[in-house]
Design an enzyme around this catalytic site. Structure first.
Site, PDB file in Angstrom:
ATOM      1  N   ARG A  15       0.812  -1.218   0.000  1.00 19.00           N
ATOM      2  CA  ARG A  15       0.000   0.000   0.000  1.00 19.00           C
ATOM      3  C   ARG A  15       0.848   1.272   0.000  1.00 19.00           C
ATOM      4  O   ARG A  15       0.331   2.366  -0.255  1.00 19.00           O
ATOM      5  CB  ARG A  15      -0.943  -0.001   1.211  1.00 19.00           C
ATOM      6  CG  ARG A  15      -2.166  -0.880   0.998  1.00 19.00           C
ATOM      7  CD  ARG A  15      -3.059  -0.874   2.226  1.00 19.00           C
ATOM      8  NE  ARG A  15      -2.537  -1.726   3.284  1.00 19.00           N
ATOM      9  CZ  ARG A  15      -3.059  -1.798   4.512  1.00 19.00           C
ATOM     10  NH1 ARG A  15      -4.103  -1.045   4.837  1.00 19.00           N
ATOM     11  NH2 ARG A  15      -2.540  -2.607   5.414  1.00 19.00           N
ATOM     12  N   ASN A 169      -5.777  -3.264  19.866  1.00 18.70           N
ATOM     13  CA  ASN A 169      -4.433  -3.806  20.026  1.00 18.70           C
ATOM     14  C   ASN A 169      -3.486  -3.024  19.123  1.00 18.70           C
ATOM     15  O   ASN A 169      -3.696  -2.938  17.915  1.00 18.70           O
ATOM     16  CB  ASN A 169      -4.450  -5.287  19.627  1.00 18.70           C
ATOM     17  CG  ASN A 169      -3.066  -5.881  19.519  1.00 18.70           C
ATOM     18  OD1 ASN A 169      -2.149  -5.461  20.211  1.00 18.70           O
ATOM     19  ND2 ASN A 169      -2.912  -6.877  18.655  1.00 18.70           N
ATOM     20  N   LYS A 350      33.835  25.489  -0.292  1.00 14.58           N
ATOM     21  CA  LYS A 350      33.893  24.033  -0.441  1.00 14.58           C
ATOM     22  C   LYS A 350      35.283  23.573  -0.031  1.00 14.58           C
ATOM     23  O   LYS A 350      36.285  24.048  -0.562  1.00 14.58           O
ATOM     24  CB  LYS A 350      33.594  23.632  -1.886  1.00 14.58           C
ATOM     25  CG  LYS A 350      33.433  22.120  -2.116  1.00 14.58           C
ATOM     26  CD  LYS A 350      34.737  21.386  -2.407  1.00 14.58           C
ATOM     27  CE  LYS A 350      35.347  21.817  -3.710  1.00 14.58           C
ATOM     28  NZ  LYS A 350      36.585  20.998  -4.003  1.00 14.58           N
ATOM     29  N   TYR A 365      33.782  32.684  -4.503  1.00 12.48           N
ATOM     30  CA  TYR A 365      33.913  31.235  -4.376  1.00 12.48           C
ATOM     31  C   TYR A 365      35.284  30.931  -3.806  1.00 12.48           C
ATOM     32  O   TYR A 365      36.319  31.332  -4.366  1.00 12.48           O
ATOM     33  CB  TYR A 365      33.751  30.536  -5.722  1.00 12.48           C
ATOM     34  CG  TYR A 365      34.104  29.062  -5.645  1.00 12.48           C
ATOM     35  CD1 TYR A 365      33.262  28.172  -4.982  1.00 12.48           C
ATOM     36  CD2 TYR A 365      35.284  28.576  -6.197  1.00 12.48           C
ATOM     37  CE1 TYR A 365      33.587  26.828  -4.886  1.00 12.48           C
ATOM     38  CE2 TYR A 365      35.614  27.228  -6.101  1.00 12.48           C
ATOM     39  CZ  TYR A 365      34.755  26.356  -5.444  1.00 12.48           C
ATOM     40  OH  TYR A 365      35.064  25.038  -5.330  1.00 12.48           O
TER      41      TYR A 365
END
Length: 466
Positions: A15, A169, A350, A365
């Site tokens: 499902r 339950n 980076k 950068y």
């Protein structure tokens, strides 16, 4: 008394309509089965056995050495699934928790309360139950007139009267381990599903004169078993609310709890403020007195105290005390900032480390770089780290100044206190204390701009005549 757990994770989950195996679907960043494993470990279970079936390799790959595994080759019901663990646990003395791998909202505190009731009452079985306004689809807990648990009846096998019962339950149990496997040997599959129900163990224990208890949870979220995307979304919502509440109680200010996303493994210090749109994922650690957001997306990063992050993305970054990041900065893996650094708008880092007090304020950068203390990197500066084949390192010494619109062609070293003039393209090392100018001398051609415009105008007029 020894405590053990059996986690049922063999169902296919059709499902869910997904290529991803059901119990591996994440809730607040962690697969459902991961939440369940954490719960039983936090409840002091010494041995954990996971029953796998469909997607066994994927589940084992995720769980690793956190549990033992048994394969249920045929899906013949919950009783059949639990019985597969007999070869590992059948001879053990103690108490066994049985829990489904798709119930991520069951808490260790509830398991511990169940265990306490189980032990104090001398029960052979204790069932975790809940009372629902609409119990459709759940097995009903049928009690005697005196309130004792008599049996559990699956929804499809309920009589009209039994379907009116609101106590359900949840699928989580405590069992006397030896008695569990003795009863499993006697269950039958003569029911609407043709399966071996674990719930039938309760009836068999009652027939044998054993004590069966029920612990009714007040938190209805613990009753949720995730079988489709609707239930998955509900589990995500409820888990997120729990996590938010935990941080609020821990001294974190969250300005808009409905628009803040925090995964379960995130740690946040007291007096930190989270603004709307904040997303904190993975093993992120946020220190005290930080201001995070609006619109900060931070994953697997460590931020020390006093950090400010606005409209920015951080992934696997380390940020020192009192740094300011953003707006619109992107710190990629390997970014490391010492204290008092500033990373401004539209800056990308980076694999770069910046020393204390260094600044990259605008449109730059900095990649594969080692930057010292008190360095200023101007607007539009770039460390040119990639030649199409190799990544090379740029080193910038303490107190250096890199002017606007500079290209530093790696590998290159800018010495301590050196000065790189704006607009330079630096291809050679700059020694400490030197000033580098790497640009052509300006030449002004008198009247040449007017001549270009006149020529363009004439061309346009001739084009319109034709």
């Amino acid at each position: 008394m020894k405590k053990m757990a059996i986690v049922l994770a063999a169902g296919q989950g059709k499902r869910m309509k997904s290529k991803l195996y059901k119990v591996l679907h994440p809730v607040c960043g962690k697969p459902m089965v991961g939440h369940v494993l954490d719960t039983v470990r936090d409840a002091s279970c010494e041995r954990v056995v996971v029953i796998v079936g469909h997607g066994a390799e994927a589940v084992q790959g995720y769980v690793g050495d956190r549990a033992e595994f048994v394969l249920q080759a045929e899906q013949l019901g919950t009783g059949h699934a639990v019985r597969q663990a007999e070869s590992l646990l059948g001879s053990e003395e103690g108490t066994t928790i049985v829990i489904c791998g798709d119930t991520p909202l069951v808490t260790a505190a509830t398991i511990q309360s169940m265990l306490a009731l189980h032990a104090s009452s001398g029960a052979s079985a204790t069932v975790l139950t809940a009372e629902l306004d609409d119990p459709t689809g759940y097995g009903r807990v049928v009690r005697s007139a005196g309130g004792a648990v008599e049996r559990i009846v699956e929804h499809k096998d309920c009589s009209a009267e039994e379907r009116e019962v609101r106590e359900i339950n949840t699928g989580t149990y405590c069992f006397d381990n030896k008695k569990l496997f003795e009863a499993l040997a006697n269950i039958r599959n003569d029911n609407a599903q043709g399966e071996f129900y674990l719930t039938d163990v309760i009836g068999l224990m009652k027939e044998a004169g054993d004590v069966v208890q029920a612990y009714c949870t007040s938190d209805l979220a613990e009753a949720i078993g995730v079988n489709d995307r609707v239930a998955l979304a509900e589990a995500e919502k409820l888990m997120r609310e729990r996590i938010i509440k935990r941080h609020l109680l821990g001294g974190v200010t969250i300005m808009d709890t409905t628009n803040t996303y925090i995964e379960d493994s995130v740690t946040i210090g007291a007096d930190t403020v989270l603004y709307p749109g904040t997303v904190l994922r993975g093993r992120t650690v946020i220190g005290e007195d930080c201001h995070i957001g609006p619109q900060a997306d931070i994953t697997d990063s460590v931020l020390n105290s006093g950090v400010q992050v606005k409209y920015s993305v951080l992934l696997e970054a380390e940020v020192g005390d009192n740094c300011a990041i953003g707006p619109y900065a992107n710190l990629r893996p390997g970014s490391r900032l010492d204290r008092d650094c500033k990373i401004g708008d539209f800056v990308e880092l980076k694999n770069a480390s910046l020393g204390e007090g260094s600044k990259v304020s605008h449109l730059s950068y900095v990649g594969d770089a080692i930057v010292g203390r008190d360095v200023n990197i101007g607007c539009g500066a770039i460390t040119v780290n990639y030649d199409g084949i190799n990544k090379s390192v740029t080193e910038i010494g303490d107190g250096a100044f890199v002017g606007s619109n500079c290209n530093l062609i790696a590998p290159v070293k800018i010495g301590e206190g050196a000065y790189v003039v704006a607009g330079s393209t630096v291809t050679h090392d700059v020694p400490a204390g030197d000033l580098a100018i790497a640009r052509e001398r300006q030449v002004n051609k008198e009247g040449y701009a007017d001549r270009i415009r006149a020529r363009a105008k004439l061309k346009k007029e001739r084009g319109s005549e034709s």
